[in-house]
Design a protein around this motif. Structure first.
Motif, PDB file in Angstrom:
ATOM      1  N   CYS A   1       0.834  -1.210   0.000  1.00  0.00           N
ATOM      2  CA  CYS A   1       0.000   0.000   0.000  1.00  0.00           C
ATOM      3  C   CYS A   1       0.866   1.255   0.000  1.00  0.00           C
ATOM      4  O   CYS A   1       0.583   2.210  -0.736  1.00  0.00           O
ATOM      5  N   ALA A   2       1.917   1.264   0.815  1.00  0.00           N
ATOM      6  CA  ALA A   2       2.791   2.438   0.905  1.00  0.00           C
ATOM      7  C   ALA A   2       3.441   2.732  -0.443  1.00  0.00           C
ATOM      8  O   ALA A   2       3.519   3.896  -0.859  1.00  0.00           O
ATOM      9  N   ILE A   3       3.877   1.704  -1.139  1.00  0.00           N
ATOM     10  CA  ILE A   3       4.505   1.898  -2.449  1.00  0.00           C
ATOM     11  C   ILE A   3       3.481   2.419  -3.455  1.00  0.00           C
ATOM     12  O   ILE A   3       3.750   3.393  -4.179  1.00  0.00           O
ATOM     13  N   LEU A   4       2.314   1.811  -3.515  1.00  0.00           N
ATOM     14  CA  LEU A   4       1.280   2.272  -4.447  1.00  0.00           C
ATOM     15  C   LEU A   4       0.841   3.692  -4.114  1.00  0.00           C
ATOM     16  O   LEU A   4       0.631   4.517  -5.012  1.00  0.00           O
ATOM     17  N   ASN A   5       0.727   4.004  -2.823  1.00  0.00           N
ATOM     18  CA  ASN A   5       0.357   5.363  -2.407  1.00  0.00           C
ATOM     19  C   ASN A   5       1.431   6.372  -2.785  1.00  0.00           C
ATOM     20  O   ASN A   5       1.128   7.520  -3.116  1.00  0.00           O
ATOM     21  N   LEU A   6       2.684   5.966  -2.735  1.00  0.00           N
ATOM     22  CA  LEU A   6       3.794   6.829  -3.120  1.00  0.00           C
ATOM     23  C   LEU A   6       3.649   7.301  -4.568  1.00  0.00           C
ATOM     24  O   LEU A   6       3.934   8.451  -4.884  1.00  0.00           O
ATOM     25  N   TYR A   7       3.160   6.428  -5.433  1.00  0.00           N
ATOM     26  CA  TYR A   7       2.959   6.765  -6.840  1.00  0.00           C
ATOM     27  C   TYR A   7       1.629   7.488  -7.071  1.00  0.00           C
ATOM     28  O   TYR A   7       1.390   7.978  -8.170  1.00  0.00           O
ATOM     29  N   GLY A   8       0.784   7.502  -6.071  1.00  0.00           N
ATOM     30  CA  GLY A   8      -0.484   8.227  -6.167  1.00  0.00           C
ATOM     31  C   GLY A   8      -1.490   7.623  -7.124  1.00  0.00           C
ATOM     32  O   GLY A   8      -2.376   8.322  -7.612  1.00  0.00           O
ATOM     33  N   VAL A   9      -1.359   6.326  -7.394  1.00  0.00           N
ATOM     34  CA  VAL A   9      -2.277   5.686  -8.337  1.00  0.00           C
ATOM     35  C   VAL A   9      -3.560   5.244  -7.652  1.00  0.00           C
ATOM     36  O   VAL A   9      -3.584   4.956  -6.460  1.00  0.00           O
ATOM     37  N   ASP A  10      -4.606   5.194  -8.446  1.00  0.00           N
ATOM     38  CA  ASP A  10      -5.885   4.669  -7.986  1.00  0.00           C
ATOM     39  C   ASP A  10      -5.800   3.146  -8.084  1.00  0.00           C
ATOM     40  O   ASP A  10      -5.421   2.607  -9.119  1.00  0.00           O
ATOM     41  N   TYR A  11      -6.096   2.459  -7.011  1.00  0.00           N
ATOM     42  CA  TYR A  11      -6.058   0.997  -7.044  1.00  0.00           C
ATOM     43  C   TYR A  11      -7.207   0.418  -6.236  1.00  0.00           C
ATOM     44  O   TYR A  11      -7.684   0.996  -5.277  1.00  0.00           O
ATOM     45  N   GLY A  12      -7.641  -0.737  -6.683  1.00  0.00           N
ATOM     46  CA  GLY A  12      -8.664  -1.484  -5.967  1.00  0.00           C
ATOM     47  C   GLY A  12      -7.999  -2.498  -5.065  1.00  0.00           C
ATOM     48  O   GLY A  12      -6.823  -2.843  -5.249  1.00  0.00           O
ATOM     49  N   SER A  13      -8.746  -2.978  -4.107  1.00  0.00           N
ATOM     50  CA  SER A  13      -8.188  -3.981  -3.201  1.00  0.00           C
ATOM     51  C   SER A  13      -9.291  -4.878  -2.675  1.00  0.00           C
ATOM     52  O   SER A  13     -10.460  -4.523  -2.713  1.00  0.00           O
ATOM     53  N   ARG A  14      -8.882  -6.042  -2.210  1.00  0.00           N
ATOM     54  CA  ARG A  14      -9.809  -6.966  -1.563  1.00  0.00           C
ATOM     55  C   ARG A  14      -9.103  -7.544  -0.342  1.00  0.00           C
ATOM     56  O   ARG A  14      -7.979  -8.011  -0.423  1.00  0.00           O
ATOM     57  N   ASN A  15      -9.797  -7.513   0.785  1.00  0.00           N
ATOM     58  CA  ASN A  15      -9.294  -8.059   2.042  1.00  0.00           C
ATOM     59  C   ASN A  15      -9.499  -9.571   2.036  1.00  0.00           C
ATOM     60  O   ASN A  15     -10.616 -10.050   2.195  1.00  0.00           O
ATOM     61  N   VAL A  16      -8.424 -10.325   1.858  1.00  0.00           N
ATOM     62  CA  VAL A  16      -8.542 -11.781   1.787  1.00  0.00           C
ATOM     63  C   VAL A  16      -8.850 -12.408   3.144  1.00  0.00           C
ATOM     64  O   VAL A  16      -9.283 -13.557   3.207  1.00  0.00           O
ATOM     65  N   LEU A  17      -8.651 -11.659   4.224  1.00  0.00           N
ATOM     66  CA  LEU A  17      -8.986 -12.188   5.548  1.00  0.00           C
ATOM     67  C   LEU A  17     -10.501 -12.286   5.727  1.00  0.00           C
ATOM     68  O   LEU A  17     -10.984 -13.085   6.519  1.00  0.00           O
ATOM     69  N   ALA A  18     -11.229 -11.485   4.973  1.00  0.00           N
ATOM     70  CA  ALA A  18     -12.686 -11.495   5.069  1.00  0.00           C
ATOM     71  C   ALA A  18     -13.313 -12.595   4.222  1.00  0.00           C
ATOM     72  O   ALA A  18     -14.494 -12.893   4.387  1.00  0.00           O
ATOM     73  N   ASP A  19     -12.546 -13.183   3.308  1.00  0.00           N
ATOM     74  CA  ASP A  19     -13.089 -14.203   2.421  1.00  0.00           C
ATOM     75  C   ASP A  19     -12.054 -15.293   2.159  1.00  0.00           C
ATOM     76  O   ASP A  19     -11.242 -15.184   1.237  1.00  0.00           O
ATOM     77  N   PRO A  20     -12.071 -16.351   2.966  1.00  0.00           N
ATOM     78  CA  PRO A  20     -11.085 -17.430   2.810  1.00  0.00           C
ATOM     79  C   PRO A  20     -11.103 -18.093   1.431  1.00  0.00           C
ATOM     80  O   PRO A  20     -10.066 -18.545   0.950  1.00  0.00           O
ATOM     81  N   GLU A  21     -12.267 -18.136   0.784  1.00  0.00           N
ATOM     82  CA  GLU A  21     -12.336 -18.739  -0.549  1.00  0.00           C
ATOM     83  C   GLU A  21     -11.526 -17.926  -1.545  1.00  0.00           C
ATOM     84  O   GLU A  21     -10.813 -18.477  -2.380  1.00  0.00           O
ATOM     85  N   VAL A  22     -11.627 -16.608  -1.472  1.00  0.00           N
ATOM     86  CA  VAL A  22     -10.848 -15.755  -2.368  1.00  0.00           C
ATOM     87  C   VAL A  22      -9.371 -15.844  -1.999  1.00  0.00           C
ATOM     88  O   VAL A  22      -8.504 -15.871  -2.880  1.00  0.00           O
ATOM     89  N   ARG A  23      -9.073 -15.907  -0.712  1.00  0.00           N
ATOM     90  CA  ARG A  23      -7.676 -16.008  -0.269  1.00  0.00           C
ATOM     91  C   ARG A  23      -6.995 -17.216  -0.900  1.00  0.00           C
ATOM     92  O   ARG A  23      -5.896 -17.123  -1.434  1.00  0.00           O
TER      93      ARG A  23
END
Length: 162
Positions: A91-113
């Protein structure tokens, strides 16, 4: 109270038996039990509820995630509150570049993890995709940043709104 204790006997292990009930009764405690029935004449609300995922649904979620964002991050936690150091670094690296990015919390969905690990054949989280292409984890992202390769990979990517 007696009715509650009488019906509770069926849910307490036989080893505890009357001693456990007597202790509960002495303490004046309440026992809350919810049971499900699979009897044919039982109301649907009391039958076991199982949500079966459709075959391929995890892959469809992953495909949708990476196709609808130029940059997508599967991570532990959310960008505002990463739940591991590697996700925090990504996140820190992507924020450094200021890009718009999507994310998914894999802790909330073990199947996706587990699904994203199979999808990429990459055993760890976080996982970063840029323009639909799997890049790797936070270590690869960090290496690309240090070598100047990340700036080129992120050319044309929408900037985050401030």
């Amino acid at each position: 109270m007696q009715r509650l204790l009488t019906s509770a006997r069926q849910f307490l292990p036989a080893v505890q038996g009357a001693a456990g009930l007597a202790e509960l009764q002495r303490a004046g405690g309440m026992l809350s039990v919810r049971s499900f029935s699979s009897e044919p004449d039982s109301h649907d609300d009391f039958k076991p509820q199982v949500k079966a995922a459709a075959a391929g649904s995890v892959e469809a979620v992953i495909e949708e995630d990476i196709s609808s964002h130029d940059v997508f991050l599967y991570m532990k936690g959310v960008p505002q509150a990463p739940m591991c150091g590697f996700s925090n670094m990504a996140c820190a690296i992507l924020n450094l570049y200021g890009v718009d990015y999507g994310s998914r919390n894999v802790l909330a969905d073990p199947e996706v993890r587990e699904g994203v690990k199979k999808f990429t054949a990459w055993p760890t989280i976080p996982q970063i995709f840029i323009k639909g292409e799997f890049i790797g984890g936070s270590d690869i992202l960090h290496e690309m940043h240090q070598k100047g390769e990340l700036k080129k990979a992120l050319e044309g990517v929408k900037q985050a709104e401030e």
